[in-house]
Design a protein around this motif. Sequence first.
Motif, PDB file in Angstrom:
ATOM      1  N   ALA A 211       0.853  -1.186   0.000  1.00 26.44           N
ATOM      2  CA  ALA A 211       0.000   0.000   0.000  1.00 26.44           C
ATOM      3  C   ALA A 211       0.888   1.234   0.000  1.00 26.44           C
ATOM      4  N   THR A 212       0.326   2.323  -0.488  1.00 26.58           N
ATOM      5  CA  THR A 212       0.938   3.634  -0.339  1.00 26.58           C
ATOM      6  C   THR A 212      -0.021   4.458   0.504  1.00 26.58           C
ATOM      7  N   ALA A 213       0.520   5.250   1.424  1.00 29.51           N
ATOM      8  CA  ALA A 213      -0.349   5.942   2.375  1.00 29.51           C
ATOM      9  C   ALA A 213       0.188   7.322   2.722  1.00 29.51           C
ATOM     10  N   ARG A 214      -0.715   8.150   3.258  1.00 30.75           N
ATOM     11  CA  ARG A 214      -0.361   9.447   3.824  1.00 30.75           C
ATOM     12  C   ARG A 214      -1.097   9.588   5.152  1.00 30.75           C
ATOM     13  N   MET A 215      -0.433  10.177   6.141  1.00 28.88           N
ATOM     14  CA  MET A 215      -1.033  10.355   7.462  1.00 28.88           C
ATOM     15  C   MET A 215      -1.111  11.838   7.790  1.00 28.88           C
ATOM     16  N   PHE A 216      -2.325  12.305   8.070  1.00 20.82           N
ATOM     17  CA  PHE A 216      -2.559  13.698   8.427  1.00 20.82           C
ATOM     18  C   PHE A 216      -3.007  13.749   9.887  1.00 20.82           C
ATOM     19  N   ALA A 217      -2.247  14.466  10.716  1.00 24.16           N
ATOM     20  CA  ALA A 217      -2.570  14.535  12.146  1.00 24.16           C
ATOM     21  C   ALA A 217      -2.431  15.955  12.680  1.00 24.16           C
ATOM     22  N   PRO A 218      -3.116  16.933  12.063  1.00 25.21           N
ATOM     23  CA  PRO A 218      -2.964  18.318  12.517  1.00 25.21           C
ATOM     24  C   PRO A 218      -3.496  18.559  13.925  1.00 25.21           C
ATOM     25  N   ALA A 219      -4.370  17.681  14.423  1.00 26.51           N
ATOM     26  CA  ALA A 219      -4.912  17.857  15.771  1.00 26.51           C
ATOM     27  C   ALA A 219      -3.830  17.725  16.827  1.00 26.51           C
ATOM     28  N   VAL A 220      -2.726  17.028  16.514  1.00 28.55           N
ATOM     29  CA  VAL A 220      -1.613  16.906  17.461  1.00 28.55           C
ATOM     30  C   VAL A 220      -0.384  17.650  16.946  1.00 28.55           C
ATOM     31  N   GLY A 221      -0.606  18.586  16.028  1.00 27.26           N
ATOM     32  CA  GLY A 221       0.465  19.447  15.564  1.00 27.26           C
ATOM     33  C   GLY A 221       1.312  18.901  14.443  1.00 27.26           C
ATOM     34  N   VAL A 222       0.883  17.794  13.811  1.00 31.11           N
ATOM     35  CA  VAL A 222       1.645  17.213  12.702  1.00 31.11           C
ATOM     36  C   VAL A 222       0.749  17.247  11.469  1.00 31.11           C
ATOM     37  N   GLY A 223       0.946  18.275  10.634  1.00 26.38           N
ATOM     38  CA  GLY A 223       0.092  18.416   9.455  1.00 26.38           C
ATOM     39  C   GLY A 223       0.089  17.160   8.613  1.00 26.38           C
ATOM     40  N   GLU A 224       1.275  16.724   8.197  1.00 24.97           N
ATOM     41  CA  GLU A 224       1.429  15.439   7.522  1.00 24.97           C
ATOM     42  C   GLU A 224       2.651  14.742   8.072  1.00 24.97           C
ATOM     43  N   ASP A 225       2.465  13.529   8.554  1.00 24.68           N
ATOM     44  CA  ASP A 225       3.539  12.720   9.097  1.00 24.68           C
ATOM     45  C   ASP A 225       4.319  12.094   7.945  1.00 24.68           C
ATOM     46  N   VAL A 226       5.652  12.107   8.046  1.00 28.90           N
ATOM     47  CA  VAL A 226       6.458  11.413   7.041  1.00 28.90           C
ATOM     48  C   VAL A 226       6.110   9.934   7.027  1.00 28.90           C
ATOM     49  N   VAL A 227       5.951   9.360   8.206  1.00 24.97           N
ATOM     50  CA  VAL A 227       5.605   7.948   8.321  1.00 24.97           C
ATOM     51  C   VAL A 227       4.824   7.747   9.612  1.00 24.97           C
ATOM     52  N   ASN A 228       3.892   6.812   9.603  1.00 25.88           N
ATOM     53  CA  ASN A 228       3.147   6.491  10.814  1.00 25.88           C
ATOM     54  C   ASN A 228       3.051   4.973  10.926  1.00 25.88           C
ATOM     55  N   ALA A 229       3.971   4.404  11.687  1.00 24.48           N
ATOM     56  CA  ALA A 229       4.096   2.952  11.746  1.00 24.48           C
ATOM     57  C   ALA A 229       2.903   2.297  12.424  1.00 24.48           C
ATOM     58  N   ASN A 230       2.374   2.909  13.473  1.00 28.37           N
ATOM     59  CA  ASN A 230       1.219   2.313  14.146  1.00 28.37           C
ATOM     60  C   ASN A 230       0.016   2.219  13.218  1.00 28.37           C
ATOM     61  N   SER A 231      -0.141   3.189  12.331  1.00 21.73           N
ATOM     62  CA  SER A 231      -1.266   3.135  11.398  1.00 21.73           C
ATOM     63  C   SER A 231      -1.090   2.025  10.373  1.00 21.73           C
ATOM     64  N   ALA A 232       0.163   1.712  10.026  1.00 23.59           N
ATOM     65  CA  ALA A 232       0.405   0.570   9.142  1.00 23.59           C
ATOM     66  C   ALA A 232      -0.038  -0.720   9.816  1.00 23.59           C
ATOM     67  N   GLY A 233       0.225  -0.854  11.120  1.00 23.72           N
ATOM     68  CA  GLY A 233      -0.265  -2.009  11.866  1.00 23.72           C
ATOM     69  C   GLY A 233      -1.776  -2.054  11.907  1.00 23.72           C
ATOM     70  N   CYS A 234      -2.394  -0.889  12.071  1.00 25.51           N
ATOM     71  CA  CYS A 234      -3.857  -0.807  12.053  1.00 25.51           C
ATOM     72  C   CYS A 234      -4.406  -1.251  10.696  1.00 25.51           C
ATOM     73  N   LEU A 235      -3.731  -0.861   9.617  1.00 28.30           N
ATOM     74  CA  LEU A 235      -4.171  -1.272   8.288  1.00 28.30           C
ATOM     75  C   LEU A 235      -4.072  -2.788   8.136  1.00 28.30           C
ATOM     76  N   ALA A 236      -2.978  -3.385   8.615  1.00 31.85           N
ATOM     77  CA  ALA A 236      -2.849  -4.845   8.552  1.00 31.85           C
ATOM     78  C   ALA A 236      -3.990  -5.517   9.313  1.00 31.85           C
ATOM     79  N   ALA A 237      -4.360  -4.966  10.467  1.00 30.62           N
ATOM     80  CA  ALA A 237      -5.465  -5.524  11.250  1.00 30.62           C
ATOM     81  C   ALA A 237      -6.784  -5.404  10.495  1.00 30.62           C
ATOM     82  N   HIS A 238      -7.014  -4.262   9.857  1.00 30.16           N
ATOM     83  CA  HIS A 238      -8.228  -4.050   9.066  1.00 30.16           C
ATOM     84  C   HIS A 238      -8.284  -5.029   7.898  1.00 30.16           C
TER      85      HIS A 238
END
Length: 293
Positions: A211-238
Amino acid sequence: MTGDGGHDLTIVDACTRRGGGGSPTAVLIDHSALSDGARRAIVRRAGTSHAAFVDTGADTTPTVRFFTAYGELINCGHGTIAAQAVLLHRRRAGELRARQRTGGRTFDTTAIQRDDGIEVWFDQGTVDLQGGSAAGLDRILAALGIRPHDVPADDAPCVASPGTPRLLVPVTTLPTLLSMRPDLRRLAAECRRLGYLGCFVYTLSPTGDAATARMFAPAVGVGEDVVNANSAGCLAAHLFATGRPSTIEVEQGHTAGRPSSVYATAGATARGISARVGGMAVIRSRSNGTANG
């Protein structure tokens, strides 16, 4: 490099791809009782989006806390990869099988020295999956700039939480993903209202094992994360929950000019669907201030 007050600070590129890219992450070996405000200030001065504060103390299991310039995170996948890489490097060992305490949970980690960096894997634990709220979903998609026909008919957004909920949002094509220009202020407000860390937007390869992905987390001060490893794990679970291949490589960081890779696999356990997450790390600047050769 040396942080404020002589703290032992190292910059790590976490989740690199073919030896380059990755998310610059500060790792501080923190034996002192720094205030949370001091930790936030260190993140700002380090110039990274995240920092891992590792308290080795007298316990054999280090406690690791994660901060952005805005505050503390319950957990951080690429921060864990960076922290474990530094702990292996400090031991000057070829392999480190250990445990880490973060966010009230203790879990297994493995770090192995490779030719192109340090390979780290960690047990993400149980991932809670829920369907997205229809009312909230419409507003989130609008803030992301995603139209209804951009979402594939055979997949659907869902809320995934390995401790902190985030919205997983599939889109049909790679050009759609790469051309996104979210309204970050509006997205931050919606994520705060719904209690989401952010939105992980992805598109699957035709084979379904990448997969190719983008992570946007402006609510915690990160407009776009370079990488979000926990979300990759969440995707595998999904993917596992929906009967798809659940061992996956997720590419991120292309729009930031820092191509990155995260590896994840998920399966059923007695407690629910659990995931393991891995990535490569390169120590860019050592604690004595010299660059890695």
